[in-house]
Design a protein around this motif. Structure first.
Motif, PDB file in Angstrom:
ATOM      1  N   LEU A  37       0.827  -1.200   0.000  1.00 51.66           N
ATOM      2  CA  LEU A  37       0.000   0.000   0.000  1.00 51.66           C
ATOM      3  C   LEU A  37       0.867   1.258   0.000  1.00 51.66           C
ATOM      4  CD1 LEU A  37      -2.883   1.122   0.160  1.00 51.66           C
ATOM      5  CD2 LEU A  37      -2.636   1.102   2.644  1.00 51.66           C
ATOM      6  N   LEU A  38       1.939   1.266   0.784  1.00 49.11           N
ATOM      7  CA  LEU A  38       2.830   2.421   0.816  1.00 49.11           C
ATOM      8  C   LEU A  38       3.532   2.621  -0.527  1.00 49.11           C
ATOM      9  CD1 LEU A  38       4.439   2.140   4.357  1.00 49.11           C
ATOM     10  CD2 LEU A  38       2.884   3.909   3.524  1.00 49.11           C
ATOM     11  N   ARG A  39       3.976   1.556  -1.130  1.00 48.90           N
ATOM     12  CA  ARG A  39       4.648   1.675  -2.430  1.00 48.90           C
ATOM     13  C   ARG A  39       3.691   2.140  -3.506  1.00 48.90           C
ATOM     14  NH1 ARG A  39       8.947  -3.239  -3.235  1.00 48.90           N
ATOM     15  NH2 ARG A  39      10.344  -2.588  -1.567  1.00 48.90           N
ATOM     16  N   TRP A  40       2.460   1.714  -3.451  1.00 48.01           N
ATOM     17  CA  TRP A  40       1.479   2.087  -4.451  1.00 48.01           C
ATOM     18  C   TRP A  40       1.058   3.544  -4.291  1.00 48.01           C
ATOM     19  CZ3 TRP A  40      -3.807   3.306  -3.749  1.00 48.01           C
ATOM     20  CH2 TRP A  40      -4.518   3.438  -4.927  1.00 48.01           C
ATOM     21  N   SER A  41       0.987   4.028  -3.049  1.00 43.82           N
ATOM     22  CA  SER A  41       0.483   5.377  -2.810  1.00 43.82           C
ATOM     23  C   SER A  41       1.535   6.452  -3.024  1.00 43.82           C
ATOM     24  CB  SER A  41      -0.074   5.481  -1.385  1.00 43.82           C
ATOM     25  OG  SER A  41       0.966   5.340  -0.440  1.00 43.82           O
ATOM     26  N   ARG A  42       2.824   6.125  -2.946  1.00 41.08           N
ATOM     27  CA  ARG A  42       3.877   7.126  -3.137  1.00 41.08           C
ATOM     28  C   ARG A  42       4.127   7.343  -4.619  1.00 41.08           C
ATOM     29  NH1 ARG A  42       8.804   5.010   0.225  1.00 41.08           N
ATOM     30  NH2 ARG A  42       9.360   4.744  -1.925  1.00 41.08           N
ATOM     31  N   PRO A  43       4.311   8.604  -5.005  1.00 44.33           N
ATOM     32  CA  PRO A  43       4.656   8.837  -6.410  1.00 44.33           C
ATOM     33  C   PRO A  43       6.068   8.353  -6.694  1.00 44.33           C
ATOM     34  CG  PRO A  43       4.714  10.894  -5.192  1.00 44.33           C
ATOM     35  CD  PRO A  43       4.193   9.828  -4.254  1.00 44.33           C
ATOM     36  N   PRO A  45       9.579   8.137  -9.343  1.00 40.41           N
ATOM     37  CA  PRO A  45      10.478   9.153  -9.889  1.00 40.41           C
ATOM     38  C   PRO A  45       9.795   9.891 -11.039  1.00 40.41           C
ATOM     39  CG  PRO A  45      11.198   6.962 -10.510  1.00 40.41           C
ATOM     40  CD  PRO A  45      10.085   6.796  -9.516  1.00 40.41           C
ATOM     41  N   PRO A  46      10.282  11.076 -11.401  1.00 40.56           N
ATOM     42  CA  PRO A  46       9.612  11.848 -12.442  1.00 40.56           C
ATOM     43  C   PRO A  46       9.402  11.086 -13.742  1.00 40.56           C
ATOM     44  CG  PRO A  46      11.307  13.164 -11.404  1.00 40.56           C
ATOM     45  CD  PRO A  46      11.414  11.772 -10.840  1.00 40.56           C
ATOM     46  N   SER A  47      10.323  10.225 -14.125  1.00 38.11           N
ATOM     47  CA  SER A  47      10.155   9.476 -15.365  1.00 38.11           C
ATOM     48  C   SER A  47       8.977   8.510 -15.281  1.00 38.11           C
ATOM     49  CB  SER A  47      11.431   8.720 -15.696  1.00 38.11           C
ATOM     50  OG  SER A  47      11.723   7.792 -14.676  1.00 38.11           O
ATOM     51  N   ALA A  48       8.660   8.033 -14.083  1.00 37.57           N
ATOM     52  CA  ALA A  48       7.539   7.112 -13.918  1.00 37.57           C
ATOM     53  C   ALA A  48       6.201   7.847 -13.890  1.00 37.57           C
ATOM     54  CB  ALA A  48       7.711   6.303 -12.635  1.00 37.57           C
ATOM     55  N   ARG A  49       6.206   9.146 -13.552  1.00 41.76           N
ATOM     56  CA  ARG A  49       4.972   9.913 -13.484  1.00 41.76           C
ATOM     57  C   ARG A  49       4.589  10.508 -14.826  1.00 41.76           C
ATOM     58  NH1 ARG A  49       7.291  12.086  -8.490  1.00 41.76           N
ATOM     59  NH2 ARG A  49       7.957  13.846  -9.714  1.00 41.76           N
ATOM     60  N   GLY A  50       5.456  10.439 -15.802  1.00 39.72           N
ATOM     61  CA  GLY A  50       5.164  11.007 -17.112  1.00 39.72           C
ATOM     62  C   GLY A  50       5.986  12.266 -17.337  1.00 39.72           C
ATOM     63  N   PRO A  51       5.814  12.873 -18.484  1.00 32.38           N
ATOM     64  CA  PRO A  51       6.608  14.059 -18.793  1.00 32.38           C
ATOM     65  C   PRO A  51       6.212  15.236 -17.903  1.00 32.38           C
ATOM     66  CG  PRO A  51       4.964  13.694 -20.491  1.00 32.38           C
ATOM     67  CD  PRO A  51       4.912  12.504 -19.560  1.00 32.38           C
ATOM     68  N   GLU A  52       7.212  15.992 -17.506  1.00 33.63           N
ATOM     69  CA  GLU A  52       6.947  17.160 -16.677  1.00 33.63           C
ATOM     70  C   GLU A  52       6.522  18.323 -17.561  1.00 33.63           C
ATOM     71  OE1 GLU A  52       9.918  18.271 -13.890  1.00 33.63           O
ATOM     72  OE2 GLU A  52      10.381  16.211 -13.375  1.00 33.63           O
ATOM     73  N   THR A  53       5.662  19.171 -17.029  1.00 27.81           N
ATOM     74  CA  THR A  53       5.267  20.358 -17.765  1.00 27.81           C
ATOM     75  C   THR A  53       6.346  21.417 -17.583  1.00 27.81           C
ATOM     76  OG1 THR A  53       4.036  21.158 -15.848  1.00 27.81           O
ATOM     77  CG2 THR A  53       2.807  19.901 -17.481  1.00 27.81           C
ATOM     78  N   PRO A  54       6.602  22.196 -18.614  1.00 24.16           N
ATOM     79  CA  PRO A  54       7.655  23.203 -18.499  1.00 24.16           C
ATOM     80  C   PRO A  54       7.253  24.313 -17.536  1.00 24.16           C
ATOM     81  CG  PRO A  54       6.502  23.410 -20.593  1.00 24.16           C
ATOM     82  CD  PRO A  54       5.985  22.169 -19.924  1.00 24.16           C
ATOM     83  N   GLY A  55       8.239  24.862 -16.861  1.00 24.51           N
ATOM     84  CA  GLY A  55       8.000  25.964 -15.942  1.00 24.51           C
ATOM     85  C   GLY A  55       7.884  27.280 -16.702  1.00 24.51           C
ATOM     86  N   ALA A  56       7.549  28.335 -15.965  1.00 26.35           N
ATOM     87  CA  ALA A  56       7.366  29.648 -16.581  1.00 26.35           C
ATOM     88  C   ALA A  56       8.660  30.134 -17.229  1.00 26.35           C
ATOM     89  CB  ALA A  56       6.879  30.644 -15.541  1.00 26.35           C
ATOM     90  N   ARG A  57       9.783  29.890 -16.558  1.00 26.37           N
ATOM     91  CA  ARG A  57      11.063  30.333 -17.108  1.00 26.37           C
ATOM     92  C   ARG A  57      11.378  29.589 -18.410  1.00 26.37           C
ATOM     93  NH1 ARG A  57      16.225  32.179 -15.418  1.00 26.37           N
ATOM     94  NH2 ARG A  57      17.302  32.534 -17.378  1.00 26.37           N
TER      95      ARG A  57
END
Length: 84
Positions: A37-43, A45-57
């Motif tokens: 349950l703990l492993r499933w609920s924690r996000p 690494p960024p590569s596993a969550r999908g592409p990051e959206t670019p920041g304002a800069r």
């Protein structure tokens, strides 16, 4: 009937040893479930969550690089983003 050693009151398949093993198995299953349950609920690494959206800069830099804004506007917007 009860003297065959299987399920009777004479210590066959019941008793403290079997209850201890059953209790240990129960705790192992509960612990494994909690870890899963703990492993499933924690996000992940960024590569596993999908592409990051670019920041304002990043957006500002790319607009300047494409020529959408000139150097003066780029500098003014960059100061705003940096809080100066």
């Amino acid at each position: 009937m009860w003297g065959d050693g299987f399920g009777g009151w004479d210590g066959g398949w019941s008793g403290p040893a079997v209850m201890g093993v059953t209790g240990l198995l129960l705790w192992v299953l509960l612990l494994a479930g909690a870890i899963a349950l703990l492993r499933w609920s924690r996000p992940g690494p960024p590569s596993a969550r999908g592409p990051e959206t670019p920041g304002a800069r990043d957006v500002l830099d790319s607009r300047f690089a494409r020529g959408d804004i000139d150097a003066e506007e780029y500098a003014a917007r960059r100061r705003v983003l940096e809080g100066r």
